[in-house]
Design a protein around this motif. Structure first.
Motif, PDB file in Angstrom:
ATOM      1  N   MET A   1      12.517 -25.909 -12.850  1.00 54.16           N
ATOM      2  CA  MET A   1      12.511 -27.147 -12.067  1.00 54.16           C
ATOM      3  C   MET A   1      12.606 -26.833 -10.570  1.00 54.16           C
ATOM      4  SD  MET A   1      12.341 -30.349 -12.145  1.00 54.16           S
ATOM      5  CE  MET A   1      12.519 -31.580 -10.877  1.00 54.16           C
ATOM      6  N   ILE A   2      13.525 -25.910 -10.225  1.00 53.88           N
ATOM      7  CA  ILE A   2      13.636 -25.520  -8.825  1.00 53.88           C
ATOM      8  C   ILE A   2      12.344 -24.848  -8.363  1.00 53.88           C
ATOM      9  CG2 ILE A   2      14.895 -24.024  -7.238  1.00 53.88           C
ATOM     10  CD1 ILE A   2      17.353 -24.558  -8.693  1.00 53.88           C
ATOM     11  N   TYR A   3      11.739 -24.058  -9.262  1.00 48.18           N
ATOM     12  CA  TYR A   3      10.473 -23.414  -8.920  1.00 48.18           C
ATOM     13  C   TYR A   3       9.426 -24.449  -8.547  1.00 48.18           C
ATOM     14  CZ  TYR A   3      12.117 -18.982 -10.820  1.00 48.18           C
ATOM     15  OH  TYR A   3      12.797 -17.828 -11.046  1.00 48.18           O
ATOM     16  N   PHE A   4       9.395 -25.558  -9.299  1.00 47.11           N
ATOM     17  CA  PHE A   4       8.364 -26.558  -9.036  1.00 47.11           C
ATOM     18  C   PHE A   4       8.602 -27.239  -7.692  1.00 47.11           C
ATOM     19  CE2 PHE A   4       7.715 -26.186 -13.606  1.00 47.11           C
ATOM     20  CZ  PHE A   4       6.332 -26.045 -13.605  1.00 47.11           C
ATOM     21  N   LEU A   5       9.878 -27.520  -7.381  1.00 46.83           N
ATOM     22  CA  LEU A   5      10.179 -28.105  -6.067  1.00 46.83           C
ATOM     23  C   LEU A   5       9.715 -27.179  -4.952  1.00 46.83           C
ATOM     24  CD1 LEU A   5      13.690 -29.662  -6.528  1.00 46.83           C
ATOM     25  CD2 LEU A   5      11.568 -30.832  -6.090  1.00 46.83           C
ATOM     26  N   CYS A   6      10.004 -25.874  -5.141  1.00 42.33           N
ATOM     27  CA  CYS A   6       9.646 -24.885  -4.140  1.00 42.33           C
ATOM     28  C   CYS A   6       8.135 -24.809  -3.996  1.00 42.33           C
ATOM     29  CB  CYS A   6      10.227 -23.550  -4.583  1.00 42.33           C
ATOM     30  SG  CYS A   6       9.931 -22.258  -3.475  1.00 42.33           S
ATOM     31  N   PHE A   7       7.430 -24.874  -5.128  1.00 41.20           N
ATOM     32  CA  PHE A   7       5.969 -24.866  -5.081  1.00 41.20           C
ATOM     33  C   PHE A   7       5.459 -26.133  -4.402  1.00 41.20           C
ATOM     34  CE2 PHE A   7       1.703 -24.788  -7.021  1.00 41.20           C
ATOM     35  CZ  PHE A   7       1.349 -23.539  -6.600  1.00 41.20           C
TER      36      PHE A   7
ATOM     37  N   MET B  98      -4.629 -25.933  -6.884  1.00 45.10           N
ATOM     38  CA  MET B  98      -3.507 -25.019  -6.660  1.00 45.10           C
ATOM     39  C   MET B  98      -2.340 -25.369  -7.564  1.00 45.10           C
ATOM     40  SD  MET B  98      -3.709 -22.578  -4.472  1.00 45.10           S
ATOM     41  CE  MET B  98      -2.071 -22.310  -3.848  1.00 45.10           C
ATOM     42  N   ALA B  99      -2.089 -26.682  -7.750  1.00 42.97           N
ATOM     43  CA  ALA B  99      -0.977 -27.092  -8.605  1.00 42.97           C
ATOM     44  C   ALA B  99      -1.214 -26.650 -10.034  1.00 42.97           C
ATOM     45  CB  ALA B  99      -0.786 -28.600  -8.512  1.00 42.97           C
ATOM     46  N   ARG B 104       0.341 -22.787 -14.375  1.00 41.13           N
ATOM     47  CA  ARG B 104       0.083 -21.637 -15.257  1.00 41.13           C
ATOM     48  C   ARG B 104       0.984 -20.463 -14.895  1.00 41.13           C
ATOM     49  NH1 ARG B 104      -4.299 -20.741 -18.585  1.00 41.13           N
ATOM     50  NH2 ARG B 104      -3.833 -18.548 -18.315  1.00 41.13           N
ATOM     51  N   MET B 105       1.153 -20.262 -13.551  1.00 41.44           N
ATOM     52  CA  MET B 105       1.934 -19.112 -13.101  1.00 41.44           C
ATOM     53  C   MET B 105       3.390 -19.243 -13.537  1.00 41.44           C
ATOM     54  SD  MET B 105       2.391 -17.920  -9.191  1.00 41.44           S
ATOM     55  CE  MET B 105       3.524 -19.167  -8.686  1.00 41.44           C
ATOM     56  N   PHE B 106       3.935 -20.472 -13.416  1.00 36.89           N
ATOM     57  CA  PHE B 106       5.356 -20.634 -13.713  1.00 36.89           C
ATOM     58  C   PHE B 106       5.652 -20.514 -15.198  1.00 36.89           C
ATOM     59  CE2 PHE B 106       5.466 -22.975  -9.580  1.00 36.89           C
ATOM     60  CZ  PHE B 106       6.143 -21.963  -8.946  1.00 36.89           C
ATOM     61  N   ALA B 107       4.603 -20.608 -16.043  1.00 40.49           N
ATOM     62  CA  ALA B 107       4.837 -20.415 -17.470  1.00 40.49           C
ATOM     63  C   ALA B 107       5.325 -18.992 -17.745  1.00 40.49           C
ATOM     64  CB  ALA B 107       3.558 -20.713 -18.244  1.00 40.49           C
ATOM     65  N   PRO B 110      10.271 -15.703 -14.984  1.00 42.87           N
ATOM     66  CA  PRO B 110      11.573 -15.634 -15.648  1.00 42.87           C
ATOM     67  C   PRO B 110      12.320 -16.951 -15.467  1.00 42.87           C
ATOM     68  CG  PRO B 110      11.602 -14.400 -13.609  1.00 42.87           C
ATOM     69  CD  PRO B 110      10.184 -14.800 -13.835  1.00 42.87           C
ATOM     70  N   GLN B 111      13.176 -17.249 -16.402  1.00 42.32           N
ATOM     71  CA  GLN B 111      14.009 -18.451 -16.294  1.00 42.32           C
ATOM     72  C   GLN B 111      14.836 -18.366 -15.017  1.00 42.32           C
ATOM     73  OE1 GLN B 111      13.319 -20.286 -18.869  1.00 42.32           O
ATOM     74  NE2 GLN B 111      14.508 -22.084 -18.240  1.00 42.32           N
ATOM     75  N   PHE B 112      15.074 -19.524 -14.395  1.00 42.66           N
ATOM     76  CA  PHE B 112      15.853 -19.488 -13.160  1.00 42.66           C
ATOM     77  C   PHE B 112      17.275 -19.018 -13.458  1.00 42.66           C
ATOM     78  CE2 PHE B 112      18.792 -21.533 -10.167  1.00 42.66           C
ATOM     79  CZ  PHE B 112      18.355 -20.920  -9.030  1.00 42.66           C
ATOM     80  N   GLY B 113      17.772 -18.068 -12.671  1.00 45.78           N
ATOM     81  CA  GLY B 113      19.119 -17.559 -12.891  1.00 45.78           C
ATOM     82  C   GLY B 113      19.157 -16.276 -13.696  1.00 45.78           C
ATOM     83  N   GLU B 114      17.961 -15.823 -14.157  1.00 45.31           N
ATOM     84  CA  GLU B 114      17.930 -14.547 -14.886  1.00 45.31           C
ATOM     85  C   GLU B 114      16.905 -13.654 -14.215  1.00 45.31           C
ATOM     86  OE1 GLU B 114      16.967 -15.798 -18.779  1.00 45.31           O
ATOM     87  OE2 GLU B 114      18.701 -17.128 -18.832  1.00 45.31           O
ATOM     88  N   PRO B 115      17.352 -12.750 -13.332  1.00 44.49           N
ATOM     89  CA  PRO B 115      16.394 -11.941 -12.573  1.00 44.49           C
ATOM     90  C   PRO B 115      15.607 -10.997 -13.464  1.00 44.49           C
ATOM     91  CG  PRO B 115      18.624 -11.180 -12.206  1.00 44.49           C
ATOM     92  CD  PRO B 115      18.737 -12.451 -12.969  1.00 44.49           C
ATOM     93  N   VAL B 116      14.429 -10.595 -12.956  1.00 40.77           N
ATOM     94  CA  VAL B 116      13.531  -9.750 -13.743  1.00 40.77           C
ATOM     95  C   VAL B 116      14.154  -8.399 -14.013  1.00 40.77           C
ATOM     96  CG1 VAL B 116      11.136  -9.004 -13.899  1.00 40.77           C
ATOM     97  CG2 VAL B 116      11.743 -10.883 -12.429  1.00 40.77           C
ATOM     98  N   MET B 117      15.048  -7.962 -13.116  1.00 39.39           N
ATOM     99  CA  MET B 117      15.590  -6.604 -13.271  1.00 39.39           C
ATOM    100  C   MET B 117      16.433  -6.471 -14.531  1.00 39.39           C
ATOM    101  SD  MET B 117      18.588  -6.394 -10.475  1.00 39.39           S
ATOM    102  CE  MET B 117      19.971  -7.504 -10.439  1.00 39.39           C
ATOM    103  N   ASP B 118      16.841  -7.610 -15.114  1.00 39.07           N
ATOM    104  CA  ASP B 118      17.602  -7.513 -16.360  1.00 39.07           C
ATOM    105  C   ASP B 118      16.721  -7.101 -17.538  1.00 39.07           C
ATOM    106  OD1 ASP B 118      19.794  -8.175 -15.052  1.00 39.07           O
ATOM    107  OD2 ASP B 118      20.106 -10.148 -15.964  1.00 39.07           O
TER     108      ASP B 118
END
Lengths: 115, 189
Positions: A1-7, B98-99, B104-107, B110-118
């Protein structure tokens, strides 16, 4: 959701670049796009309940590694912010020169280069 | 809890950006974009990035000064908006495209709050966190990455900055007065 706002922020900047005709407005829109991209990159490295990647004296290294946010996007965004400032200075000086030459900031009236 | 704060701040940023782009007074739009930048620095604080917040504030102040220099003209204070239907249509189409790409890109994000480095045990970020203090002696891992692990990146950054400044100076430089017609008059006096 935050990602979409940022986008959404990036898309607002894109709209400004495409629709506005004033050079200062275009520079401002580019600036908004830049902010959006920086925010997107830093959001990606965030850990829920994370601490800054700074080692404090007396902390346990292993538990700290499990809590710290990702330092790599932060370092690269720091680079990008400073580069953005340089690019902005170049854009502003171009805009000032264009205004002195054509007496307007409307890009649709700067036609001297058109054949 | 910080997520809600971040979301509210980002919504404020979007409102500020819309104001900056839609208002017809250039001074108002410069001030609005300044508000967006300072909000961004607060968001960086909530994202545990204090270095970025400090840099963002410093850069934002210089940005405002530069933009004010470009925007403040005595005779050209406000810009009337002339809309052309076809321009707006093209813009809306591009933004929709673009939207779609973004969705597609956001699919795959990573979930927010879980960085890729994990996800990857050998991600470079993990190495930096593990060995940063021992190898570089810097308690702040961000500066350790900037100035030690990726110092060549910083060298490139400084080069880009130098080129941009030289470019801006050479664009803004006043051309020297032509003295070809009277070569040594100044000297004779």
């Amino acid at each position: 959701m935050i990602y979409f706002l940022c986008f959404g922020l990036i898309l607002v900047g894109l709209y400004g670049v495409l629709v506005r005709r004033n050079t200062v407005k275009i520079i401002i829109s580019l600036l908004v796009i830049e902010y959006g991209i920086h925010l997107l990159l830093v959001l990606q490295g965030y850990r829920r309940g994370g601490v800054p990647p700074i080692v404090e004296p007396g902390t346990d290294q292993q538990t700290w590694i499990g809590q710290s946010v990702d330092p790599l996007p932060q370092a690269l965004v720091l680079t990008s912010i400073v580069i953005g400032l340089g690019v902005l200075a170049l854009l502003v000086s171009l805009s000032i020169r264009l205004f002195e030459r054509y007496g307007t900031m409307d890009i649709s009236k700067m036609r001297r280069l058109k054949g | 809890m910080p997520e809600i704060v971040i979301m509210v701040l980002v919504i404020l940023m979007i409102i500020g950006a819309l104001l900056a782009i839609e208002t017809s007074n250039l001074l108002h739009s410069v001030i609005s974009v300044g508000a967006v930048g300072f909000l961004l620095s607060i968001v960086f604080l909530f994202l545990s990035a204090p270095d970025l917040a400090i840099t963002q504030i410093a850069v934002e102040v210089i940005t405002l000064v530069l933009l004010l220099r470009a925007a403040v003209r005595s005779e050209n204070d406000s810009v009337p908006h002339r809309r052309k239907i076809i321009d707006t249509l093209v813009a809306v189409l591009m933004i929709l495209a673009m939207a779609g790409l973004g969705a597609r890109m956001f699919a795959d994000f990573p979930q927010f709050g879980e960085p890729v480095m994990d996800r990857f045990a050998d991600a470079p970020s993990n190495t930096y966190l593990q060995d940063g203090l021992e190898k570089t002696g810097a308690a702040n891992i961000v500066t350790a990455v900037l100035l030690d692990f990726r110092a060549y990146d910083t060298l490139g950054e400084v080069t880009v900055l130098f080129c941009a400044v030289v470019g801006a100076l050479s664009i803004l430089r006043r051309p020297a007065r032509k003295r070809l017609d009277r070569p040594d008059k100044e000297k004779d006096k």
